[in-house]
Design a protein around this motif. Structure first.
Motif, mmCIF file in Angstrom:
data_model
loop_
_atom_site.group_PDB
_atom_site.id
_atom_site.type_symbol
_atom_site.label_atom_id
_atom_site.label_comp_id
_atom_site.label_asym_id
_atom_site.label_seq_id
_atom_site.Cartn_x
_atom_site.Cartn_y
_atom_site.Cartn_z
ATOM 1 N N LEU A 72 41.128 74.949 54.152
ATOM 2 C CA LEU A 72 41.135 73.493 54.018
ATOM 3 C C LEU A 72 42.539 72.973 54.273
ATOM 4 O O LEU A 72 43.517 73.557 53.819
ATOM 5 C CB LEU A 72 40.724 73.058 52.610
ATOM 6 C CG LEU A 72 39.259 73.149 52.211
ATOM 7 C CD1 LEU A 72 38.935 74.561 51.755
ATOM 8 C CD2 LEU A 72 38.966 72.160 51.100
ATOM 9 N N ILE B 229 37.528 71.098 56.534
ATOM 10 C CA ILE B 229 37.284 72.481 56.136
ATOM 11 C C ILE B 229 36.829 73.272 57.366
ATOM 12 O O ILE B 229 35.954 72.838 58.108
ATOM 13 C CB ILE B 229 36.249 72.561 54.994
ATOM 14 C CG1 ILE B 229 36.080 74.006 54.511
ATOM 15 C CG2 ILE B 229 34.908 71.950 55.398
ATOM 16 C CD1 ILE B 229 35.340 74.114 53.198
ATOM 17 N N TYR C 115 40.606 65.500 54.199
ATOM 18 C CA TYR C 115 40.676 66.958 54.324
ATOM 19 C C TYR C 115 39.547 67.454 55.221
ATOM 20 O O TYR C 115 38.436 66.926 55.212
ATOM 21 C CB TYR C 115 40.591 67.639 52.954
ATOM 22 C CG TYR C 115 41.940 67.843 52.326
ATOM 23 C CD1 TYR C 115 42.549 69.088 52.326
ATOM 24 C CD2 TYR C 115 42.625 66.778 51.756
ATOM 25 C CE1 TYR C 115 43.802 69.278 51.760
ATOM 26 C CE2 TYR C 115 43.877 66.942 51.193
ATOM 27 C CZ TYR C 115 44.457 68.208 51.204
ATOM 28 O OH TYR C 115 45.702 68.385 50.662
ATOM 29 N N VAL D 86 34.583 67.706 50.031
ATOM 30 C CA VAL D 86 36.029 67.900 50.000
ATOM 31 C C VAL D 86 36.718 66.547 49.912
ATOM 32 O O VAL D 86 36.137 65.512 50.257
ATOM 33 C CB VAL D 86 36.522 68.681 51.233
ATOM 34 C CG1 VAL D 86 35.862 70.048 51.310
ATOM 35 C CG2 VAL D 86 36.252 67.900 52.507
#
Length: 392
Positions: free
Chosen positions: A172, A144, A142, A138
């Protein structure tokens, strides 16, 4: 989405996948999907209608497929081939996040939510107990959040779930607020909530959980993750160990009632979904919510809520005459069914009802016939006959 219309082909037992979100606009995914042959030469699964399948192979050979139909955001893929008793299917595809048409899950770079409703992964809706191990790349900053054990490894996020119910939900964000319920049973991930709302959620969620635990015993799932978004999406949902909550009234009565219902599913989640027996999940969770409302709010507020259930109770449709996805399913499963249980409580008494509910939970009752077998030990013939007449 009428997910009950999504029909299974072969049985999926495990997903092994690599998912890349280097750009926040596109998912690039590669999956090895383990199947059990159910006795047909036809594989059918659903995937987002805007996804581009780049490769599809079995036994190191590319195989052909056709698109049978499109239902809302999903397209139905069919593969005709001879298969052994166990086999692997490999698929690579790209999925444009900014072309999601479902308004509930519309693209938002600060809150990207993926689930079977958007068809982000190849899904057979009837498969409930597959496991998965997914590795995600990602964008920097960020995080998740998903359903399962999550760990960071070599700058990637790995999610493993060996006790999956169904679906692979993910969220996310680069702005997560993290907090726990006061009893430390629930982990929350949110965005844009005030400190006062966070305190209120921590307090009320603890009260809900503790109330159900004291009444029904230990939950079926010890760990729970709840994602909370303030975007007023008209949809919240629960999976085993995971809840997606969308606030509609700033965490007022509506939102508290929704969260109470979804937390109650930690105790009521054994019946098959997509069929009328799903009422054992939904009506029992909603009846439990009713009992929490009765304990928590004023008699006037509770009476006002109860009238909504009583109106649905007057409808002539029997529980067994509807199923998930039917036009009257919501009123029957979420209002009439709980009121039937509320009437049963009035007939056998609150003490017996509590013991009955605890036994249903402890024995993981998953069919109405088995439910009635348990009820025989708590109800006289009149109450039993009345209960049966409401169901069949």
């Amino acid at each position: 989405m009428l997910i009950s219309n999504l029909v299974n082909g072969q049985k999926i037992t495990h997903y092994e996948g690599s998912v890349y979100l280097d750009s926040l606009k596109i998912i690039n995914a590669s999956f090895k999907i383990k199947y059990l042959n159910t006795g047909t030469n036809d594989i059918q699964f659903y995937i987002n209608k805007n996804s581009e399948i780049k490769s599809l192979d079995y036994g190191n050979k590319a195989i052909k497929y056709e698109i049978l139909e499109v239902i809302e955001d999903l397209k139905k893929i069919s593969i005709q081939n001879g298969f052994p008793s166990k086999f692997d299917l490999n698929i690579s595809y790209s999925y444009p996040l900014d072309r999601i048409e479902n308004k509930v899950f519309a693209y938002n770079p600060n809150w990207i939510e993926l689930s079977l409703y958007t068809g982000w992964f190849p899904v057979n809706i009837e498969d409930k107990n597959y496991s998965y191990r997914l590795e995600f790349s990602v964008p920097k900053n960020y995080e998740i959040i998903g359903n399962g054990d999550i760990k960071e490894e070599s700058q990637n996020t790995i999610i493993v779930n060996n006790n999956n119910h169904f679906d692979i939900p993910l969220v996310l964000s680069n702005r997560f607020q993290r907090f726990k319920s006061y009893n430390n049973k629930i982990k929350f991930f949110s965005v844009q909530l005030s400190s006062e709302k966070i305190r209120e959620i921590k307090e009320s969620s603890s009260a809900m959980y503790n109330f159900y635990q004291s009444n029904y015993g230990n939950s079926l799932t010890e760990s729970l993750v709840v994602t909370v978004n303030p975007f007023e999406h008209d949809m919240s949902y629960a999976r085993r160990g995971f809840i997606s909550l969308s606030l509609l009234d700033g965490y007022g009565l509506i939102d508290k009632k929704v969260l109470a219902h979804e937390i109650a599913h930690l105790w009521w989640q054994n019946a098959k979904t997509g069929v009328w027996e799903d009422w054992l999940n939904e009506s029992f969770a909603e009846y439990s919510t009713l009992k929490w409302l009765e304990k928590t709010f004023s008699p006037e507020i509770f009476a006002k809520q109860l009238r909504k259930y009583e109106e649905a109770y007057k409808k002539t449709t029997k529980i067994s005459q509807t199923k998930t996805g039917d036009s009257n399913w919501h009123s029957v499963a979420y209002y009439k069914g709980p009121y039937i249980l509320y009437q049963l409580e009035k007939n056998i008494g609150e003490e017996k009802m509590l013991k009955f509910m605890r036994m249903v939970h402890e024995n993981k009752i998953s069919t109405t016939e088995n439910l009635i077998d348990v009820l025989v030990g708590f109800a006289d013939e009149r109450a039993l006959n009345q209960f049966r007449s409401e169901i069949y």
